[in-house]
Design an enzyme around this catalytic site. Structure first.
Site, PDB file in Angstrom:
ATOM      1  N   ARG A  14      10.624  60.696  44.063  1.00 51.63           N
ATOM      2  CA  ARG A  14       9.754  61.873  44.222  1.00 51.63           C
ATOM      3  C   ARG A  14       9.305  62.018  45.679  1.00 51.63           C
ATOM      4  NH1 ARG A  14       5.203  63.323  46.378  1.00 51.63           N
ATOM      5  NH2 ARG A  14       4.244  61.387  45.675  1.00 51.63           N
ATOM      6  N   ASP A  15       8.528  61.057  46.159  1.00 51.31           N
ATOM      7  CA  ASP A  15       7.941  61.157  47.504  1.00 51.31           C
ATOM      8  C   ASP A  15       9.028  61.187  48.571  1.00 51.31           C
ATOM      9  OD1 ASP A  15       6.138  61.069  49.635  1.00 51.31           O
ATOM     10  OD2 ASP A  15       4.861  59.570  48.712  1.00 51.31           O
ATOM     11  N   HIS A 211      -1.776  53.689  47.951  1.00 51.00           N
ATOM     12  CA  HIS A 211      -0.518  54.335  48.337  1.00 51.00           C
ATOM     13  C   HIS A 211      -0.520  54.452  49.869  1.00 51.00           C
ATOM     14  CE1 HIS A 211       2.630  57.606  47.656  1.00 51.00           C
ATOM     15  NE2 HIS A 211       2.239  57.887  48.888  1.00 51.00           N
ATOM     16  N   HIS A 213       1.452  54.730  53.689  1.00 54.27           N
ATOM     17  CA  HIS A 213       2.633  55.073  54.484  1.00 54.27           C
ATOM     18  C   HIS A 213       2.637  54.174  55.714  1.00 54.27           C
ATOM     19  CE1 HIS A 213       4.096  59.088  52.748  1.00 54.27           C
ATOM     20  NE2 HIS A 213       3.260  58.556  51.867  1.00 54.27           N
ATOM     21  N   CYS A 244       5.590  63.055  55.225  1.00 58.94           N
ATOM     22  CA  CYS A 244       4.697  64.134  54.834  1.00 58.94           C
ATOM     23  C   CYS A 244       5.083  65.340  55.660  1.00 58.94           C
ATOM     24  CB  CYS A 244       3.236  63.759  55.078  1.00 58.94           C
ATOM     25  SG  CYS A 244       2.092  65.120  54.756  1.00 58.94           S
ATOM     26  N   ASN A 253       6.915  56.137  53.401  1.00 53.96           N
ATOM     27  CA  ASN A 253       6.041  55.238  52.642  1.00 53.96           C
ATOM     28  C   ASN A 253       6.330  53.801  53.051  1.00 53.96           C
ATOM     29  OD1 ASN A 253       6.652  57.715  51.014  1.00 53.96           O
ATOM     30  ND2 ASN A 253       5.115  56.799  49.718  1.00 53.96           N
TER      31      ASN A 253
END
Ligand code: ZN
Length: 316
Positions: A14-15, A211, A213, A244, A253
């Site tokens: 996803r990310d 979470h 990065h 992002c 990440n």
């Protein structure tokens, strides 16, 4: 004293994949998720119920969820930016186990990311929780820019505590504190998460997730700081994929297999088979068509020994 059990989640599909320009075929996503399911991860974030116009890379949410083989014990998560996302997830045949709602602690980032004020975002959360629960899914909330905003700079601790309080009042099943743009440092992580956990004690070990990065190289140090503060659940992305779209120059990440390698070396039980995880990560460069930032996928695990080269043998 035995070291605590830690829970590792992967968000690469996803990310990571959401910002890929070229569409990654559904079958590739499904086969990677199926391989990840066999590694011992606690959760896999597999897709997102967002507008396909906004994120064409994840327009195949329904097909991915229908295509994967679910392994008991693994929680399959989908990101939802708003109540529409929850409704779409509730209407799909093969529902995710958990939805992950998202809003930003900074107003500017919230507007940039999901085009809403904080009041608009928070007002929806109780209904998001209700709809998710009615459809048999759990509902967690992610708070982006918890540790700093690329537009506004530092975010006050009080503001973060107020968001956590609002999420709890809305009945969420979990809260993720996210350093979307890699601005957190270990001392700040330990201080802020300690405050959150003291004020609002978790109901179980995976209630709070961190979470991070690795935008500025502090990602794994922040994980260690989070463990010291009492957090037990951490997100990562295999091969270090991600980024992002609103943080110019931002890298991805923290890398899941780098994190697992570090935690296992430190004596923590993660439940993850590191070799299998590395095998998943090594598929990623071919999928995205470029080199990826993961380090252990290149160097091998710390405990992998190498044959002594002939040239050295005479000297030892
Ligand atoms: Zn992220």
């Amino acid at each position: 004293m035995p070291k605590p059990r830690l829970y590792i989640n992967d968000v690469a599909v996803r990310d990571g994949f959401q910002i890929e320009k070229a569409f990654i075929p559904t079958a590739t996503k499904v086969s990677l998720i199926d391989e990840l399911s066999a590694t011992g991860l606690a959760k896999i974030e597999v897709t997102s119920f967002v507008s396909p116009k906004a994120v064409p890379a994840l327009a195949d949410a329904n097909e991915v969820l229908a295509g994967i083989e679910r392994v008991p014990g693994v929680v399959y998560v989908a990101l939802v930016p708003n109540i529409r996302g929850v409704q779409n997830a509730a209407a799909t045949g093969a529902k995710p186990d958990e939805l992950n709602g998202v809003m930003s602690a900074s107003l500017t980032h919230n507007r940039a990311n999901i085009n809403r004020t904080h009041e608009e975002s928070l007002a929806e959360v109780p209904a998001m929780v209700r709809i998710a629960h009615e459809a048999g899914m759990t509902m967690s909330m992610s708070l982006s820019t918890t540790f700093g905003c690329p537009f506004e700079g530092p975010v006050s601790e009080d503001a973060i505590l107020r968001f956590v309080e609002a999420f709890l009042a809305a009945g969420v099943d979990g809260i993720s504190l996210a350093d979307t743009t890699g601005m957190a440092n270990p001392r700040q992580v330990e201080a802020l998460t300690r405050k959150v956990l003291e004020r609002f004690p978790p109901r179980d070990e995976t209630f709070y997730t961190l979470h991070f990065h690795n935008t500025r190289g502090m990602g794994l140090a922040n994980v260690v700081a989070g463990i010291a503060a009492g957090v037990r659940s951490f997100d990562g992305s295999i091969a270090g994929l991600g980024g992002c779209p609103f943080a110019p120059g931002a890298t991805g990440n923290i890398c899941t297999e780098d994190m697992v390698n570090m935690l296992q070396d430190m004596g923590y039980e993660t439940g993850v088979d590191l070799d299998r995880l590395i095998a998943c990560a090594r598929r990623v460069p071919a999928i995205v068509g470029r080199d990826t930032p993961g380090q252990v996928m290149k160097a091998g695990p710390s405990l992998e020994t190498h044959a002594v080269p002939e040239s050295l043998k005479e000297r030892i």
